[in-house]
Scaffold this active site. Structure first.
Site, PDB file in Angstrom:
ATOM      1  N   PRO A 120       0.824  -1.225   0.000  1.00  4.22           N
ATOM      2  CA  PRO A 120       0.000   0.000   0.000  1.00  4.22           C
ATOM      3  C   PRO A 120       0.851   1.264   0.000  1.00  4.22           C
ATOM      4  O   PRO A 120       1.927   1.302   0.610  1.00  4.22           O
ATOM      5  CB  PRO A 120      -0.798  -0.117   1.308  1.00  4.22           C
ATOM      6  CG  PRO A 120      -0.724  -1.549   1.702  1.00  4.22           C
ATOM      7  CD  PRO A 120       0.570  -2.066   1.182  1.00  4.22           C
ATOM      8  N   LYS A 161       0.215   3.097  -6.863  1.00  2.00           N
ATOM      9  CA  LYS A 161      -0.361   2.294  -7.951  1.00  2.00           C
ATOM     10  C   LYS A 161      -1.556   2.997  -8.590  1.00  2.00           C
ATOM     11  O   LYS A 161      -1.647   3.086  -9.818  1.00  2.00           O
ATOM     12  CB  LYS A 161      -0.787   0.922  -7.411  1.00  2.00           C
ATOM     13  CG  LYS A 161       0.349   0.097  -6.830  1.00  2.00           C
ATOM     14  CD  LYS A 161      -0.106  -1.284  -6.424  1.00  2.00           C
ATOM     15  CE  LYS A 161      -1.110  -1.273  -5.276  1.00  2.00           C
ATOM     16  NZ  LYS A 161      -0.554  -0.744  -4.024  1.00  2.00           N
ATOM     17  N   SER A 173      15.599 -17.316   4.871  1.00  2.00           N
ATOM     18  CA  SER A 173      16.773 -16.525   4.498  1.00  2.00           C
ATOM     19  C   SER A 173      17.728 -16.242   5.648  1.00  2.00           C
ATOM     20  O   SER A 173      18.787 -15.676   5.439  1.00  2.00           O
ATOM     21  CB  SER A 173      16.336 -15.205   3.844  1.00  2.00           C
ATOM     22  OG  SER A 173      15.620 -14.425   4.763  1.00  2.00           O
ATOM     23  N   LYS A 226      16.722  -5.468   1.748  1.00  2.00           N
ATOM     24  CA  LYS A 226      17.696  -5.908   2.763  1.00  2.00           C
ATOM     25  C   LYS A 226      18.977  -5.080   2.689  1.00  2.00           C
ATOM     26  O   LYS A 226      19.570  -4.729   3.720  1.00  2.00           O
ATOM     27  CB  LYS A 226      18.004  -7.394   2.561  1.00  2.00           C
ATOM     28  CG  LYS A 226      16.816  -8.301   2.899  1.00  2.00           C
ATOM     29  CD  LYS A 226      17.112  -9.762   2.587  1.00  2.00           C
ATOM     30  CE  LYS A 226      15.920 -10.642   2.943  1.00  2.00           C
ATOM     31  NZ  LYS A 226      16.162 -12.059   2.625  1.00  2.00           N
TER      32      LYS A 226
END
Length: 804
Positions: free
Chosen positions: A371, A375, A692, A735
């Site tokens: 959000p 868009k 990860s 990251k």
């Protein structure tokens, strides 16, 4: 009923002698009372033989009702016990083999015994005689008078009773005879009539008849009321028809009829001007002819008129001209949105192809991202850059298929679906059509809207989209459809296959700074009635708002915080402080309060057993510290920190890898049997999951067991296998940004993720040293420092083993 009622008065019970044995005639669907004269049609063999027997003797026969009229061959159990002795007055044989007899009831009798049942019933009877009264009691007189009045009332309500019967009723003075005569002329059901017949006491019988008459009167009154109401409705309809005809004549005299003709001609002109396809034009003219034949006040006329109006108002042949100046379009896109290069490039490519090839199918784009990343506003910019109309509908919470395809015209209040409504609203057949929140469509008993969208969003099918209300195909191939979603998972695979998915990741801190400086601050200053002279925000202030007061992938909350500052300054200006307010990072807390979010800070020094992992969240990247420690035990592994199943499995895989590499790490194989290992990820209230963090856990465990510290400025991400292979992960851009915020210098990444480095901005790549690795050996070589001089975790572990 009776054919010769005068004989009822002439017949006296005492004048006729009734034998004790009589043939029995089972009667269907009627109960015969004494003094009744009526014709009977007899067709059963058993009944015909009983009549023959009676005619050969004294012409008397016992007439008893059978309990079920559908029983063709009744047994004694199927016949009532009390009936009426009848005299056969006439007999006539019919051509079809049946017999017609005319019988007169004489007296009531009770069956005592069945003497024979074959070839016909022969029974032994006892005659039942009513009690005679020399003088009537007051109750009997009252009952008789009441019955006579009720009978007259029934006649007034429309009940058909012969006048001769009414005369006899009026002159009868015997309660029993009166009860029987009235009951025999009411057309009662067999069960009710038999109940009256079986009451021996004449007074009680008269009471029962009174009760029946009351019920019949109520029924007749209700029936009369219903008929009266129905007649009133018919009269009202006829009256309205005549009034309408008169009104029509008056309108014609006044010239108002010309208005209807003018309206029909106007519709015909609009149909011609709409330049519809041939098939649609034919349907429109057909409906117009129907409208001409209808009365203007008819209920269907307004429905047909509305339908024709929808057809003529749709832009069948109206379209806007595309702005094919690619450079001008690029300026518009850049002016409205910061960065988003991939999407801008896709739009400019479409313009390029459109410039070279006039007729092409509109693309179906799907913007997927968290959000607040722009868009929806991007769709408006695309429409502005193309010079097209923009239509937006929200699919969030839509559960009815008719919202997309429309309702059929047979329903009251029917309307086209939201697609056709949007096209009409745009006024052109080639708008930019945004379907917002496509991942939040629902489905229930009214159908699946996402299935209805399959035709809309398929370039091979939407050139003949059929709406249930319009009923004729509409060409949607010129429309540029853009859908938006926060996630792709809820979207059905068939629908996903029809769209070109463009992912929008969260903004970096630098991108948010650029958006705030170029768009948000200017917009909020204008909306709050102040300007740059009143409010001065430095770059460091904006950076602190981004890092300490918001945690999001987009910029909605950032804009809210800037609006918060503008409101506070606007109030002071309104109070008379017309000066410049300089808000810095140091005094920001006076306006927005204490910081809402605190990022993990870089460690002060290299530590044993503490590795720095990198995590992806919906609001961007984060660093997380993974701590391992060793205590005396029996080889157990404890994992804490609100971890998901995948992350727990990663910790177990990391532990197994470290144990398999015990020799290479200089560890005694027996060490693991006497110690417990505890792996903890701080911020235990926050759920964490994903594979990860595998190499970070393995590095933390190796560090704790070997007493070798991990570099404080080294962060890592990657999945680990039992063999020590490092597998690729997602979200590398987010990251890397988190690592830079935390002051990390070196980032260890899987070698297969090396291609993703291109997505990271150049200025970020320059400040970080990315080390691609394929195995855990390479990770440990980079992350682990020389063995600590002071006794650390490993020495404590050795002491634990020694004391075990």
């Amino acid at each position: 009923m009776s054919d010769d009622v005068k004989e009822i008065e002439d017949q006296e019970e005492g004048q006729i002698e009734i034998p004790s044995t009589l043939p029995l005639l089972p009667v269907r669907d009627i109960v015969i009372f004494p003094y009744m004269i009526l014709p009977l049609f007899v067709g059963r063999e058993v009944s015909i033989k009983a009549i023959d027997d009676a005619l050969s003797g004294n012409r008397m026969i016992l007439l008893v009702a059978q309990k079920d009229l559908n029983t063709d061959n009744p047994e004694p159990a199927d016949i009532y016990d009390i009936g009426t002795v009848g005299m056969i007055m006439r007999m006539l044989k019919l051509p079809d083999g049946r017999i017609k007899i005319l019988v007169q009831g004489i007296a009531k009798a009770k069956i005592d015994e069945y003497i024979q049942t074959d070839p016909y019933f022969q029974v032994k009877i006892t005659r039942l005689v009513d009690t005679t009264f020399e003088k009537l009691t007051l109750e009997q007189e009252a009952l008789m008078r009441n019955v006579k009045e009720q009978l007259e009332k029934m006649v007034s309500f429309g009940k058909m009773i012969l006048p001769d019967i009414m005369v006899i009723v009026e002159n009868l003075e015997d309660p029993g005879k009166l009860a029987d005569l009235v009951a025999s002329n009411l057309g009662l059901k067999v069960e009710t009539a038999q109940e009256v017949l079986e009451i021996e006491d004449s007074t009680e019988r008269l009471k029962k008849v009174t009760e029946i008459l009351s019920k019949e009167i109520d029924l007749l009154a209700t029936q009369q009321r219903i008929q009266s109401e129905a007649r009133g409705e018919i009269d009202k309809t006829q009256r309205e028809y005549f009034l309408r005809e008169q009104l029509k004549a008056i309108q014609k005299e006044l010239g108002e009829e010309d208005e209807r003709i003018e309206e029909l001609n106007d519709l015909r002109t609009k149909i011609e001007e709409a330049k519809m396809p041939e098939k649609v034009n034919k349907e429109a003219l057909k409906q117009l002819k129907r409208l001409e034949r209808m009365h203007q006040d008819a209920a269907e006329a307004s429905m047909v008129r509305t339908y024709i109006e929808w057809l003529v108002e749709l832009p069948w042949s109206k379209s806007t001209t595309d702005n094919l100046d690619i450079k001008a379009a690029k300026k518009v896109l850049d002016a409205d949105h910061y960065d988003l290069e991939k999407i801008k490039e896709r739009i400019l490519e479409y313009l390029g192809v459109r410039k070279l090839k006039e007729k092409m199918k509109g693309p179906i784009l799907c913007f997927v991202g968290p959000p607040g990343v722009g868009k929806t506003s991007l769709g408006k910019s695309i429409a502005r850059s193309l010079g097209r109309e923009f239509v937006r509908i929200s699919l969030g919470g839509v559960r009815d298929e008719a919202e997309i395809r429309g309702h059929r015209r047979t329903y009251i209040g029917a309307l086209p679906g939201r697609i056709i409504q949007g096209i009409k609203q745009a006024g052109s057949n080639n708008p930019v059509f945004m379907l917002d929140e496509a991942d939040k469509i629902g489905a229930d008993f009214r159908g699946d809207p996402s299935a209805a969208l399959l035709e809309v969003l398929d370039p091979e099918q939407n050139n003949s989209f059929s709406d249930h209300y319009i009923g004729v195909p509409f060409d949607l191939s010129n429309v540029m459809f853009i859908t938006t979603a926060n996630q792709m998972d809820p979207i059905p695979s068939a629908l996903k296959d029809r769209m070109e998915v463009i992912a929008l990741s969260g903004y970096t801190e630098e991108e948010k700074m650029g958006i705030a400086k170029n768009y948000l601050v200017k917009r909020q200053l204008e909306e709050h009635g102040i300007n740059e002279k009143h409010l001065n925000l430095s770059d460091s202030t904006l950076k602190k708002i981004i890092s300490s007061y918001t945690r999001e992938a987009g910029v909605r909350n950032l804009e809210r915080e800037i609006a918060n500052l503008c409101r506070k300054v606007a109030r002071k200006v309104a109070e008379g402080e017309d000066r410049s307010f300089r808000i810095t990072a140091d005094n920001l807390h006076k306006y927005l309060g204490p910081p809402k979010f605190m990022h993990e800070e870089e460690q002060e020094k290299d530590q044993v057993g503490v590795s720095t992992g990198l995590a992806w969240t919906e609001v961007g990247g984060e660093i997380l510290f993974i701590e391992s420690t060793i205590i005396k035990g029996k080889g157990g592994l404890t994992i804490t920190g609100h971890l998901g199943e995948v992350m727990k499995e990663s910790a177990q895989a990391a532990m197994s890898y470290v144990r398999s590499k015990a020799k290479e790490l200089g560890l005694n194989e027996d060490t693991f049997a006497n110690i417990d290992v505890h792996v903890h990820v701080p911020a235990g209230a926050i759920p964490k999951d994903g594979p990860s963090a595998g190499i970070a856990m393995a590095t933390s465990l190796a560090s704790a067991l070997t007493n070798r510290p991990i570099g404080k400025d080294v962060a890592m991400t990657g999945e680990v296998t039992l063999r020590g292979r490092v597998l690729p992960i997602g979200g590398l851009k987010e990251k890397a940004l988190a690592a830079r915020r935390a002051g990390i210098k070196t980032v260890i990444i899987p070698k297969e993720n090396q291609k993703d480095l291109e997505e990271i901005p150049k200025n970020i790549r320059k400040t970080l040293n990315f080390v691609p690795v394929e195995t855990m050996d390479e990770v440990l070589a980079v992350a682990l420092k020389a063995k600590a001089e002071e006794p650390g975790v490993a020495e404590k572990a050795s002491a634990v083993v020694a004391n075990a």
